[in-house]
Motif scaffolding. Structure first.
Motif, PDB file in Angstrom:
ATOM      1  N   CYS A 171       0.846  -1.192   0.000  1.00 36.63           N
ATOM      2  CA  CYS A 171       0.000   0.000   0.000  1.00 36.63           C
ATOM      3  C   CYS A 171       0.882   1.243   0.000  1.00 36.63           C
ATOM      4  CB  CYS A 171      -0.940   0.008   1.205  1.00 36.63           C
ATOM      5  SG  CYS A 171      -0.104  -0.184   2.809  1.00 36.63           S
ATOM      6  N   THR A 172       0.319   2.347  -0.491  1.00 38.62           N
ATOM      7  CA  THR A 172       1.045   3.615  -0.478  1.00 38.62           C
ATOM      8  C   THR A 172       0.050   4.760  -0.575  1.00 38.62           C
ATOM      9  OG1 THR A 172       2.901   4.811  -1.452  1.00 38.62           O
ATOM     10  CG2 THR A 172       1.380   3.799  -2.985  1.00 38.62           C
ATOM     11  N   PHE A 173       0.430   5.921  -0.076  1.00 38.06           N
ATOM     12  CA  PHE A 173      -0.394   7.119  -0.218  1.00 38.06           C
ATOM     13  C   PHE A 173       0.024   7.876  -1.472  1.00 38.06           C
ATOM     14  CE2 PHE A 173      -0.950   6.418   4.361  1.00 38.06           C
ATOM     15  CZ  PHE A 173      -2.314   6.622   4.487  1.00 38.06           C
ATOM     16  N   LEU A 174      -0.976   8.396  -2.193  1.00 38.87           N
ATOM     17  CA  LEU A 174      -0.720   9.272  -3.336  1.00 38.87           C
ATOM     18  C   LEU A 174      -0.828  10.737  -2.942  1.00 38.87           C
ATOM     19  CD1 LEU A 174      -2.729   7.443  -6.159  1.00 38.87           C
ATOM     20  CD2 LEU A 174      -0.257   7.407  -5.772  1.00 38.87           C
ATOM     21  N   SER A 175      -1.654  11.022  -1.917  1.00 42.00           N
ATOM     22  CA  SER A 175      -1.872  12.401  -1.462  1.00 42.00           C
ATOM     23  C   SER A 175      -2.435  12.345  -0.055  1.00 42.00           C
ATOM     24  CB  SER A 175      -2.850  13.119  -2.406  1.00 42.00           C
ATOM     25  OG  SER A 175      -4.168  12.610  -2.230  1.00 42.00           O
ATOM     26  N   GLY A 176      -2.948  13.474   0.426  1.00 45.19           N
ATOM     27  CA  GLY A 176      -3.537  13.533   1.763  1.00 45.19           C
ATOM     28  C   GLY A 176      -4.861  12.813   1.886  1.00 45.19           C
ATOM     29  N   PHE A 177      -5.416  12.335   0.757  1.00 50.69           N
ATOM     30  CA  PHE A 177      -6.663  11.568   0.838  1.00 50.69           C
ATOM     31  C   PHE A 177      -6.740  10.408  -0.160  1.00 50.69           C
ATOM     32  CE2 PHE A 177      -7.291  15.432  -1.638  1.00 50.69           C
ATOM     33  CZ  PHE A 177      -7.739  14.929  -2.859  1.00 50.69           C
ATOM     34  N   LEU A 178      -5.826  10.349  -1.141  1.00 52.53           N
ATOM     35  CA  LEU A 178      -5.840   9.246  -2.100  1.00 52.53           C
ATOM     36  C   LEU A 178      -4.773   8.218  -1.761  1.00 52.53           C
ATOM     37  CD1 LEU A 178      -6.277  10.977  -5.581  1.00 52.53           C
ATOM     38  CD2 LEU A 178      -7.952   9.570  -4.378  1.00 52.53           C
ATOM     39  N   LEU A 179      -5.111   6.939  -1.954  1.00 56.85           N
ATOM     40  CA  LEU A 179      -4.159   5.876  -1.648  1.00 56.85           C
ATOM     41  C   LEU A 179      -4.312   4.738  -2.646  1.00 56.85           C
ATOM     42  CD1 LEU A 179      -5.786   3.290  -0.113  1.00 56.85           C
ATOM     43  CD2 LEU A 179      -6.119   5.115   1.550  1.00 56.85           C
ATOM     44  N   LEU A 180      -3.305   3.887  -2.674  1.00 54.24           N
ATOM     45  CA  LEU A 180      -3.313   2.688  -3.500  1.00 54.24           C
ATOM     46  C   LEU A 180      -3.003   1.472  -2.638  1.00 54.24           C
ATOM     47  CD1 LEU A 180      -1.065   3.726  -6.533  1.00 54.24           C
ATOM     48  CD2 LEU A 180      -3.549   3.473  -6.570  1.00 54.24           C
ATOM     49  N   ALA A 181      -3.602   0.344  -3.012  1.00 49.81           N
ATOM     50  CA  ALA A 181      -3.272  -0.919  -2.346  1.00 49.81           C
ATOM     51  C   ALA A 181      -3.376  -2.043  -3.361  1.00 49.81           C
ATOM     52  CB  ALA A 181      -4.204  -1.169  -1.164  1.00 49.81           C
ATOM     53  N   GLY A 182      -2.426  -2.990  -3.292  1.00 50.73           N
ATOM     54  CA  GLY A 182      -2.371  -4.080  -4.259  1.00 50.73           C
ATOM     55  C   GLY A 182      -2.634  -5.427  -3.606  1.00 50.73           C
ATOM     56  N   THR A 183      -3.309  -6.306  -4.358  1.00 50.93           N
ATOM     57  CA  THR A 183      -3.719  -7.604  -3.807  1.00 50.93           C
ATOM     58  C   THR A 183      -3.001  -8.771  -4.469  1.00 50.93           C
ATOM     59  OG1 THR A 183      -5.552  -7.790  -5.378  1.00 50.93           O
ATOM     60  CG2 THR A 183      -6.035  -6.765  -3.237  1.00 50.93           C
ATOM     61  N   GLN A 184      -3.160  -9.928  -3.838  1.00 43.99           N
ATOM     62  CA  GLN A 184      -2.532 -11.164  -4.293  1.00 43.99           C
ATOM     63  C   GLN A 184      -3.082 -11.615  -5.649  1.00 43.99           C
ATOM     64  OE1 GLN A 184      -0.003 -12.533  -2.861  1.00 43.99           O
ATOM     65  NE2 GLN A 184       0.137 -14.534  -3.854  1.00 43.99           N
ATOM     66  N   ASP A 185      -4.315 -11.215  -5.998  1.00 39.49           N
ATOM     67  CA  ASP A 185      -4.903 -11.635  -7.271  1.00 39.49           C
ATOM     68  C   ASP A 185      -4.792 -10.564  -8.363  1.00 39.49           C
ATOM     69  OD1 ASP A 185      -6.751  -9.881  -6.230  1.00 39.49           O
ATOM     70  OD2 ASP A 185      -8.478 -11.217  -6.420  1.00 39.49           O
ATOM     71  N   ASN A 187      -5.170  -7.089  -8.315  1.00 39.93           N
ATOM     72  CA  ASN A 187      -5.930  -5.835  -8.326  1.00 39.93           C
ATOM     73  C   ASN A 187      -5.149  -4.711  -7.646  1.00 39.93           C
ATOM     74  OD1 ASN A 187      -8.280  -6.654  -9.676  1.00 39.93           O
ATOM     75  ND2 ASN A 187      -9.155  -7.523  -7.800  1.00 39.93           N
ATOM     76  N   ILE A 188      -5.201  -3.525  -8.250  1.00 41.39           N
ATOM     77  CA  ILE A 188      -4.680  -2.319  -7.612  1.00 41.39           C
ATOM     78  C   ILE A 188      -5.874  -1.412  -7.347  1.00 41.39           C
ATOM     79  CG2 ILE A 188      -3.190  -0.295  -7.856  1.00 41.39           C
ATOM     80  CD1 ILE A 188      -1.485  -1.948  -9.820  1.00 41.39           C
ATOM     81  N   TYR A 189      -6.195  -1.244  -6.073  1.00 43.30           N
ATOM     82  CA  TYR A 189      -7.334  -0.407  -5.664  1.00 43.30           C
ATOM     83  C   TYR A 189      -6.860   1.015  -5.416  1.00 43.30           C
ATOM     84  CZ  TYR A 189     -10.081  -4.649  -4.700  1.00 43.30           C
ATOM     85  OH  TYR A 189     -10.761  -5.842  -4.800  1.00 43.30           O
ATOM     86  N   GLN A 190      -7.557   1.970  -6.021  1.00 44.79           N
ATOM     87  CA  GLN A 190      -7.357   3.376  -5.654  1.00 44.79           C
ATOM     88  C   GLN A 190      -8.555   3.796  -4.825  1.00 44.79           C
ATOM     89  OE1 GLN A 190      -6.701   6.164  -8.851  1.00 44.79           O
ATOM     90  NE2 GLN A 190      -6.591   7.897  -7.482  1.00 44.79           N
ATOM     91  N   LEU A 191      -8.282   4.275  -3.612  1.00 45.42           N
ATOM     92  CA  LEU A 191      -9.346   4.660  -2.683  1.00 45.42           C
ATOM     93  C   LEU A 191      -9.193   6.111  -2.267  1.00 45.42           C
ATOM     94  CD1 LEU A 191      -9.339   1.572  -0.266  1.00 45.42           C
ATOM     95  CD2 LEU A 191     -11.020   2.050  -2.024  1.00 45.42           C
ATOM     96  N   ASP A 192     -10.340   6.723  -1.943  1.00 43.69           N
ATOM     97  CA  ASP A 192     -10.370   8.064  -1.375  1.00 43.69           C
ATOM     98  C   ASP A 192     -10.755   7.921   0.097  1.00 43.69           C
ATOM     99  OD1 ASP A 192     -11.093  10.679  -0.524  1.00 43.69           O
ATOM    100  OD2 ASP A 192     -11.605  11.255  -2.571  1.00 43.69           O
ATOM    101  N   VAL A 193      -9.859   8.354   0.994  1.00 39.97           N
ATOM    102  CA  VAL A 193     -10.093   8.175   2.434  1.00 39.97           C
ATOM    103  C   VAL A 193     -11.394   8.857   2.864  1.00 39.97           C
ATOM    104  CG1 VAL A 193      -9.123   8.585   4.739  1.00 39.97           C
ATOM    105  CG2 VAL A 193      -7.608   8.057   2.832  1.00 39.97           C
ATOM    106  N   ARG A 194     -11.807   9.901   2.150  1.00 34.04           N
ATOM    107  CA  ARG A 194     -13.015  10.647   2.528  1.00 34.04           C
ATOM    108  C   ARG A 194     -14.280   9.878   2.207  1.00 34.04           C
ATOM    109  NH1 ARG A 194     -11.233  15.764  -0.934  1.00 34.04           N
ATOM    110  NH2 ARG A 194     -11.197  13.999  -2.397  1.00 34.04           N
ATOM    111  N   SER A 195     -14.215   8.944   1.250  1.00 35.69           N
ATOM    112  CA  SER A 195     -15.381   8.104   0.914  1.00 35.69           C
ATOM    113  C   SER A 195     -14.869   6.730   0.477  1.00 35.69           C
ATOM    114  CB  SER A 195     -16.204   8.747  -0.197  1.00 35.69           C
ATOM    115  OG  SER A 195     -15.402   9.025  -1.325  1.00 35.69           O
ATOM    116  N   HIS A 204      -6.442  -3.536 -13.148  1.00 36.49           N
ATOM    117  CA  HIS A 204      -6.108  -4.962 -13.179  1.00 36.49           C
ATOM    118  C   HIS A 204      -5.432  -5.255 -14.514  1.00 36.49           C
ATOM    119  CE1 HIS A 204      -6.716  -9.228 -11.969  1.00 36.49           C
ATOM    120  NE2 HIS A 204      -6.701  -9.420 -13.276  1.00 36.49           N
ATOM    121  N   ARG A 205      -4.138  -5.516 -14.482  1.00 37.45           N
ATOM    122  CA  ARG A 205      -3.384  -5.794 -15.717  1.00 37.45           C
ATOM    123  C   ARG A 205      -3.089  -7.273 -15.893  1.00 37.45           C
ATOM    124  NH1 ARG A 205      -0.803  -1.530 -18.259  1.00 37.45           N
ATOM    125  NH2 ARG A 205       1.023  -2.800 -18.700  1.00 37.45           N
ATOM    126  N   SER A 206      -2.982  -7.997 -14.784  1.00 34.83           N
ATOM    127  CA  SER A 206      -2.816  -9.454 -14.860  1.00 34.83           C
ATOM    128  C   SER A 206      -3.219 -10.027 -13.512  1.00 34.83           C
ATOM    129  CB  SER A 206      -1.369  -9.827 -15.186  1.00 34.83           C
ATOM    130  OG  SER A 206      -0.568  -9.805 -14.016  1.00 34.83           O
TER     131      SER A 206
END
Length: 277
Positions: A171-185, A187-195, A204-206
């Protein structure tokens, strides 16, 4: 661990002292000190100048899988297979507290400054004066049980809990509210901490495990278990592939200015020189 001269590949230092595998290592902001975590459940601080181990932190009951440095490095965070993320005081080599205890292996941690609009909660107890730079910071925890957890670093209070498609590896932060997290299958999720209930997007590339994510310029770099490593920029609808690893997993990516470094299971460290994108 080995410290190399980046310009010519010359070996400069060998840091010896962990028992079993070393899982993670990073420089402090000064560039003169190294933080490492190993399967021996020890967190160590080293001098890059003379290769001596200056501090060893003990307290985890399982291997340490990731670390994060708070501000300039008077405090650090570690995540472990024992299911805990701990905050440490480097000056006194003491544990300042267990920030998260989730009963599932913590594969990745990240610390980021929170946007003013995010409510991080208040600490139940007055923080130790040895806590430096934890105020207004978020701790992101990538867990083996398919959960991504965010907490106030100083408050220890929950901010959100997101359930993904598989184990979260990084996982990593992109900004003060955006973040990324990667899974075993894959997927790279981009989430907004505010929602955080629904992802902003899922890349999902592979189906190969996402092993490393790194904030880079206006986007990010990701590496996967099938040897792929790519740069995604927010304003571009294509990715730049970093070739060379064939099909061996690329475990970790690091950057310095226009250089990108990858480490791969084939035993090679690769350096890429980026022209202006």
């Amino acid at each position: 661990m080995k410290i190399w001269q980046a310009s010519n590949g010359e070996l400069r230092r060998v840091l010896e002292g962990h028992v079993f595998d070393v899982n993670c290592c990073r420089f402090f902001p000064s560039g003169l000190v190294v933080l490492s975590g190993g399967m021996d459940a020890q967190l160590k601080i080293w001098s890059a100048e003379d290769a001596s181990c200056v501090v060893t932190f003990k307290g985890h009951r399982g291997g340490i899988l990731d670390t994060a440095i708070v501000d300039r490095g008077r405090n650090v965070v570690s995540g472990s297979r024992d299911g805990t993320a701990r905050l440490w005081d480097c000056g006194r080599s003491a544990c300042l507290g267990v920030i998260a205890d989730c009963g599932s292996s913590i594969n990745g941690v990240a610390v980021g400054a929170a946007d003013n609009s995010i409510n991080l909660g208040s600490p139940e107890q007055i923080p130790s004066e040895r806590e430096v730079g934890t105020e207004a910071k978020m701790l992101l925890v990538a867990r083996e049980d398919k959960k991504l957890q965010c907490l106030g670093l100083q408050s220890r209070q929950p901010v959100f809990l997101f359930i993904g498609s598989d184990a979260f590896n990084c996982c990593t932060f992109l900004s003060g509210f955006l973040l990324l997290a990667g899974t075993q299958d894959g997927n790279i999720y981009q989430l907004d901490v505010r929602s955080p209930r629904a992802p902003v997007q899922v890349i999902h590339r592979s189906g190969a495990p996402v092993l490393s994510l790194l904030n880079f310029r206006d986007g990010f770099i990701a590496s996967q278990g099938d040897g792929s490593c790519f740069i995604v920029q927010q304003d571009l609808d294509y990715a730049i592939e970093l070739s060379g690893a064939d099909c061996d997993p690329v475990y970790k990516v690091a950057t310095w200015e226009k250089q990108i470094y990858t480490c791969c299971r084939d035993g090679l460290l690769r350096r890429y020189q980026l022209s202006d994108l």
